[in-house]
Design an enzyme around this catalytic site. Structure first.
Site, short mmCIF file in Angstrom:
data_model
loop_
_atom_site.label_atom_id
_atom_site.label_comp_id
_atom_site.label_asym_id
_atom_site.label_seq_id
_atom_site.Cartn_x
_atom_site.Cartn_y
_atom_site.Cartn_z
N ARG A 1 0.84 -1.19 0.00
CA ARG A 1 0.00 0.00 0.00
C ARG A 1 0.88 1.25 0.00
NH1 ARG A 1 1.58 1.89 4.03
NH2 ARG A 1 0.37 3.78 3.71
N GLY A 2 0.18 2.42 -0.06
CA GLY A 2 0.92 3.67 -0.17
C GLY A 2 1.03 4.01 -1.64
N ALA A 3 0.66 5.24 -2.01
CA ALA A 3 0.55 5.59 -3.43
C ALA A 3 1.81 5.27 -4.25
CB ALA A 3 0.14 7.05 -3.56
N ASP B 1 -2.52 10.91 -2.31
CA ASP B 1 -2.68 9.87 -3.34
C ASP B 1 -2.93 10.46 -4.72
OD1 ASP B 1 -3.19 8.42 -0.73
OD2 ASP B 1 -3.09 6.80 -2.20
N ASN C 1 -6.24 12.28 0.03
CA ASN C 1 -5.37 11.48 0.90
C ASN C 1 -6.25 10.65 1.81
OD1 ASN C 1 -2.71 10.69 1.78
ND2 ASN C 1 -3.11 11.78 3.67
N LYS C 2 -5.63 9.81 2.62
CA LYS C 2 -6.37 8.91 3.52
C LYS C 2 -7.48 9.65 4.25
CE LYS C 2 -5.99 5.41 3.97
NZ LYS C 2 -6.83 4.54 3.09
#
Ligand code: MRU
Length: 357
Positions: free
Chosen positions: A49-51, A221, A231-232
Site C-alpha cells: 500500500r501507499g501511493a 494519493d 489522501n487517507k
C-alpha cells in the site's frame, strides 16, 4: 538485472517479494508478488500500500512476469488489470502507463524504483527546511518507507528533520479504519528512534488546541491541477482543524502523484471499501452484524486549507497552486533539494550505515 530492495519490497533478480503490511507490526512476512494476479490481490487488500509503492510494486511485478516469458497480449492484459487494482492513487496509473510501452520492462521497473528513491530524497530536503527545532508534528496514515521505495513522503520529511538534529516530537494518528498510523507509522518511528506519541484520530483537535502541534504533514494519493488533493480519509478533517487553530498544514508528494488531467478535487475518484472494515478489524467485530456503514478510503482537501505543498521540485504555497503552477512545473526540469550537498541515496532506499531490515 540488479537486485533492488526497500523497506517493503525487494527483487532478488528472479522474484519479487513484498512485506505483508497487514501483518505488521507483529510479524515480518515476505510474500511472492511476482505474478500480476497475486500482486493485484496484495494491492487490493493493502498488503502492499501507499501511493508510490503500489506503482513501484505493480511495475516490478509486471516486469518479472515479462522476464518469465509472458506473451505481449498477456502482458497488456496484466498491465490493464494492475492499473485498475485501486482507483485513487494516480501513481499506479502513472507507473502502468510507463510500463505499457516499455521496450525493456525490467529496466523500466528499476528506473521507476530508483526515481522514487530520488523523489523521496528531494521532498525530504525541501520539507525538512520548513521544520524548526522543537516543533511538534502531527501526521496521518503511513507515508514512510513502507509507502514508497525511499524514505517516504511526509514521514521522509520528518525523518530528515530528525536526522538533521532538530528536536521534534511526532504525533501519529492511528488512522481508522485500517490503522496504518497505529500499526505502520508507529512501527517505522520506533525503528528510527524518532520521539513519537500515538493518538486516536479523534484526539487531534485537542492536541492542536493545546498548542502541542506546530505543523501538520500528510501524504497524498492524487494532487489535482489546482492543488486540491486526495489522501487517507481523515486528512480533510485535520486540515480544517489545523486552519481553525492557525497551524501550518502541508501535503507532501512526488510529482508522480500530480494528475493534471483532474482540474480540481471533485474529479478525483475516491475508493470505497468494504463496510466490514468499519464494523470491526480483522476477526474482531464490535458493531451489530449488518448495520449500514460508510467506508470511503480517501477524502479531498481543498487547496484553500493548504499552507504549502511540498513536492520534490520545491515548496509551493496555496496561492501559487491556485494559479496553475503545477501545470507550469510539469514542463520544467526538476530541481534537487535546497541543500545542494545532499548525499546521493543508495538504491536500497536507506541511509548508508543504517541497519538493514
Ligand atoms: O490506503 P493506503 O494505506 O494505501 O493509503 C495511503 C495514504 O493515504 C498515504 O497518505 C498516501 O499513499 C501518500 S504517502 C505515500
Amino acid at each position: 538485472m540488479n537486485p533492488f530492495e526497500s523497506l517493503g519490497l525487494k527483487h532478488d533478480g528472479r522474484s519479487l517479494w513484498v512485506l505483508d503490511q497487514t501483518q505488521l507490526p507483529d510479524a515480518e512476512v515476505w510474500l511472492d508478488g511476482s505474478q500480476p494476479e497475486v500482486m493485484i490481490d496484495l494491492i487490493k487488500r493493502l498488503a502492499v500500500r501507499g501511493a508510490p509503492l503500489i506503482g513501484v510494486a505493480a511495475a516490478a511485478s509486471l516486469a518479472t512476469f515479462a522476464s518469465r516469458g509472458a506473451s505481449a497480449s498477456d502482458f497488456a492484459i496484466a498491465c490493464a488489470a494492475l492499473r485498475a487494482a485501486r482507483p485513487t492513487a494516480v501513481n499506479l496509473m502513472w507507473a502502468m502507463d510507463r510500463m505499457k510501452d516499455a521496450v525493456e520492462p525490467m529496466a523500466e521497473a528499476y528506473a521507476i524504483f530508483t526515481e522514487d528513491v530520488r523523489l523521496c530524497e528531494d521532498m525530504a530536503a525541501h520539507g525538512a527546511a520548513l521544520i524548526q527545532d522543537g516543533e511538534g508534528l502531527l501526521t496521518h496514515c503511513n507515508t514512510g518507507g513502507l509507502a514508497t521505495a525511499g524514505i517516504g513522503t511526509a514521514l521522509g520529511v520528518i525523518r530528515r528533520a530528525h536526522e538533521q538534529g532538530k528536536h521534534i516530537h511526532v504525533y501519529a494518528d492511528e488512522t481508522r479504519p485500517l490503522l496504518q498510523g497505529g500499526r505502520l507509522t508507529a512501527w517505522e518511528l520506533t525503528r528510527l528512534g524518532i520521539p513519537a506519541t500515538l493518538i486516536t484520530d479523534s484526539m487531534a483537535a485537542l492536541l492542536l488546541r493545546d498548542g502541542r502541534v506546530q505543523r501538520v504533514l500528510v501524504g497524498s494519493d492524487r494532487v489535482a491541477a489546482n492543488g486540491d488533493f486526495a489522501n487517507k480519509v481523515g486528512t480533510y478533517g485535520l486540515a480544517v482543524q489545523a486552519r481553525f487553530h492557525g497551524v501550518p498544514f502541508h501535503p507532501v508528494a512526488p510529482f508522480s502523484t500530480v494528475d493534471l488531467a483532474c482540474p480540481n478535487g471533485a474529479a478525483i475518484p475516491i475508493e470505497e471499501r468494504d463496510q466490514a472494515e468499519v464494523r470491526g478489524y480483522g476477526a474482531l467485530r464490535w458493531a451489530p452484524v449488518g448495520v449500514p456503514a460508510w467506508n470511503p478510503s480517501f477524502d479531498v482537501t481543498p487547496v484553500e486549507l493548504v499552507t504549502s505543498l511540498v513536492l520534490d521540485r520545491g515548496v509551493f504555497s496555496a496561492e501559487e497552486l491556485k494559479v496553475g503552477t503545477l501545470a507550469r512545473l510539469s514542463t520544467a526540469p526538476p530541481v534537487h533539494g535546497p541543500m545542494g550537498s545532499l548525499p546521493p541515496p543508495d538504491f536500497l532506499g536507506h541511509q548508508i550505515g543504517e541497519e538493514s531490515p
